[in-house]
Design an enzyme around this catalytic site. Structure first.
Site, PDB file in Angstrom:
ATOM      1  N   GLY A  69      -0.941  13.493  10.084  1.00 59.37           N
ATOM      2  CA  GLY A  69      -0.895  13.003  11.271  1.00 59.37           C
ATOM      3  C   GLY A  69       0.436  13.479  11.946  1.00 59.37           C
ATOM      4  O   GLY A  69       0.439  13.478  13.159  1.00 59.37           O
ATOM      5  N   THR A  70       1.470  13.578  11.063  1.00 55.71           N
ATOM      6  CA  THR A  70       2.676  14.097  11.607  1.00 55.71           C
ATOM      7  C   THR A  70       2.500  15.511  12.408  1.00 55.71           C
ATOM      8  O   THR A  70       2.944  15.842  13.281  1.00 55.71           O
ATOM      9  CB  THR A  70       3.965  14.257  10.618  1.00 55.71           C
ATOM     10  N   GLN A 177      -1.579   3.544  13.741  1.00 52.05           N
ATOM     11  CA  GLN A 177      -1.882   2.409  13.254  1.00 52.05           C
ATOM     12  C   GLN A 177      -2.997   1.383  13.598  1.00 52.05           C
ATOM     13  O   GLN A 177      -3.511   0.545  12.941  1.00 52.05           O
ATOM     14  CB  GLN A 177      -0.472   1.542  13.382  1.00 52.05           C
ATOM     15  N   SER A 194      -3.848   9.771  11.468  1.00 50.03           N
ATOM     16  CA  SER A 194      -3.539  10.029  10.293  1.00 50.03           C
ATOM     17  C   SER A 194      -4.760   9.184   9.189  1.00 50.03           C
ATOM     18  O   SER A 194      -4.377   7.844   9.240  1.00 50.03           O
ATOM     19  CB  SER A 194      -2.341   9.709   9.906  1.00 50.03           C
ATOM     20  N   ALA A 195      -5.214  10.100   8.436  1.00 49.50           N
ATOM     21  CA  ALA A 195      -6.336   9.343   7.842  1.00 49.50           C
ATOM     22  C   ALA A 195      -5.997   8.376   6.447  1.00 49.50           C
ATOM     23  O   ALA A 195      -6.746   7.171   6.386  1.00 49.50           O
ATOM     24  CB  ALA A 195      -7.273  10.362   7.182  1.00 49.50           C
ATOM     25  N   HIS A 196      -4.610   8.505   6.009  1.00 49.30           N
ATOM     26  CA  HIS A 196      -4.448   7.649   5.029  1.00 49.30           C
ATOM     27  C   HIS A 196      -3.895   6.466   5.415  1.00 49.30           C
ATOM     28  O   HIS A 196      -3.711   5.532   4.705  1.00 49.30           O
ATOM     29  CB  HIS A 196      -3.174   8.274   4.086  1.00 49.30           C
ATOM     30  N   CYS A 320      19.056   0.509   4.532  1.00 44.52           N
ATOM     31  CA  CYS A 320      18.946   0.698   3.114  1.00 44.52           C
ATOM     32  C   CYS A 320      17.763   1.184   2.479  1.00 44.52           C
ATOM     33  O   CYS A 320      17.779   1.561   1.294  1.00 44.52           O
ATOM     34  CB  CYS A 320      19.777  -0.690   2.292  1.00 44.52           C
TER      35      CYS A 320
END
Length: 462
Positions: A69-70, A177, A194-196, A320
């Site tokens: 996807g990136t 998303q 993005s598939a995942h 963090c």
């Protein structure tokens, strides 16, 4: 162990697993070749493209598969900017876009271009009018996510797309998303996903470019995927991604309603059972499976580890947990509390009992972490000194939430109307101290440079 981090990566859908295993036997050959095995592979690739295009709402020849996807976002932005380079080198994005979009914007600026970040409200939503105001004659491209990855807020894609159309500017939508939950509003020119994120295998993204959109792929020419995604395709993964996308969309209405009810339960119950909590994101226009909240006086990393030990896998946008000392850019843009941030994103099939057990466990876990960090049950002594203008709390070299904890412990030592100045060199304090003031009904006076770090001034009101 309940997994509540589907917004990062959803578990592999059963349909994806079946399609992956089947296509490992049938789809191993080169789909660009004319022999029997190649033709069989090509049929699988074409069928996957048609299935994905139907869900996306585009023509099959407008959609290509990418390695992630990136990669789809990067290639989409770069190709559209290059295709419209005669128009200008200005990009418009929202302040809460995924880091892949903001990284492209920064690279454009470093190369001599420019970009504008459109601000959002406290729910994380852009105002279409503000987005329209950022468009200008030299704007080559605009980008807007369909829904936010950290807080779940849905963006007004249709309204922004109409503003972009009126200005003659193409719009790229990052639908990573939301694509599993429903169609993206019409009007976009490019779309990435993005598939995942929807239960497909990792390593597969998709990029759709509408016919008529000026686009020039950046990189060496390649015969694959219309020249827009070089390299040999991972055909079994692509087949599995397309099959699972179709499956989750068929299940979306029923499963989305069920998960939305569970998320609503979390949104209502967490502030009731855990004191000093801020639930963030739009309460109505949001993804059905995602809820985010922030806890005062809590270190996000410690809280996530504690929840993991209690049997719950959740995520966070706190600094963090992201390997940096800066607060989440999404929470920062929204102006909400960043410390003790927890994102719960429920995968399909999440059991109601697991959500109930999470709500039972959470108060004790938060209380334990607060106790470990010395959070104030009542005002007590802290590292401070008096000055002519009130109390000075030295929190230099300490990371949030410690500066906020020391502020809370000190505020009772000045009279109503008195000032407490917190010295801090942690960037998160710029966000968390004003947020603490809003939650505790104290007045945030402002900040000023100090000899080291920054001085944050608070006036006691209650």
């Amino acid at each position: 162990m309940p997994y509540f981090d589907a917004a990062s990566a959803a578990p592999l859908h059963p349909v994806a697993r079946q399609a992956l295993l089947a296509s490992l036997d049938e789809g191993w050959a080169d789909p660009a070749r004319l022999h029997r095995e190649g033709r069989r592979a090509r049929l699988l690739l074409d069928a996957a493209r048609e299935a994905a295009a139907e869900v996306v709402g585009c023509r099959p020849d407008e959609l290509v598969f990418t390695p992630s996807g990136t990669r789809a976002v990067h290639d989409g932005l770069a190709g559209a900017l290059a295709g419209r380079r005669r128009t200008g080198r200005h990009l418009v994005v929202s302040a809460v876009e995924h880091s892949s979009v903001l990284a492209c914007a920064a690279a454009l600026e470093a190369a001599g271009g420019s970009f504008t970040e459109v601000p959002v409200d406290r729910a994380g939503r852009v105002e279409p009018g503000a987005y329209a105001a950022a468009l200008r004659p030299g704007t080559a491209l605009a980008a807007l996510q369909s829904a936010n990855h950290e807080v779940g807020t849905e963006q007004p894609v249709a309204e922004v797309a109409e503003e972009c159309r009126a200005a003659g500017v193409p719009l790229l939508v990052d639908a990573a998303q939301s694509l599993a939950w429903g169609p993206v509003a019409s009007g976009w020119s490019l779309l990435a996903a993005s598939a995942h994120k929807w239960g497909g295998p990792s390593g597969v993204g998709l990029l759709a470019v509408r016919k008529g959109t000026r686009f020039a792929f950046q990189g060496p020419a390649d015969e694959r995927e219309s020249g827009r995604a070089p390299g040999f395709p991972d055909l079994p993964a692509i087949v599995a991604a397309a099959a699972s996308l179709r499956a989750v969309r068929q299940e979306a209405a029923e499963e989305g309603a069920r998960l939305r009810a569970l998320v609503e339960r979390i949104r209502e119950r967490v502030p009731a059972v855990v004191p000093d909590v801020e639930v963030v994101g739009d309460p109505v226009r949001r993804l059905p499976h995602l809820v985010t909240f922030s806890c005062l006086y809590v270190d996000g990393e410690t809280l996530l580890h504690a929840l993991d030990r209690a049997g719950f896998s959740v995520s966070s946008g706190s600094s963090c947990t992201s390997g940096t000392l800066a607060p989440s850019h999404v929470l920062q843009a929204m102006g909400v509390l960043s410390e003790g941030n927890v994102r719960v994103s429920l995968p399909a099939g999440t059991a109601e009992e697991d959500v109930e057990r999470f709500l039972d466990v959470l108060p004790g876990v938060v209380a334990s972490v607060r106790q470990q960090l010395g959070a104030p049950a009542a005002p007590g002594p802290g590292p401070r000194e008096t000055s002519g203008t009130g109390l000075v709390v030295d929190s230099l070299g300490k990371r949030c939430p410690i500066p906020v904890i020391e502020l809370a412990r000190s505020i009772g030592d000045v009279p109503v109307g008195g000032l407490v100045t917190v010295l801090s060199d942690d960037e998160a304090a710029r966000l968390d101290i004003p947020a603490w003031c809003d939650m505790r009904e104290q007045e945030y006076v402002g900040e000023r440079p100090a000899e080291r770090g920054t001085a944050y001034v608070v006036r006691r009101r209650t």
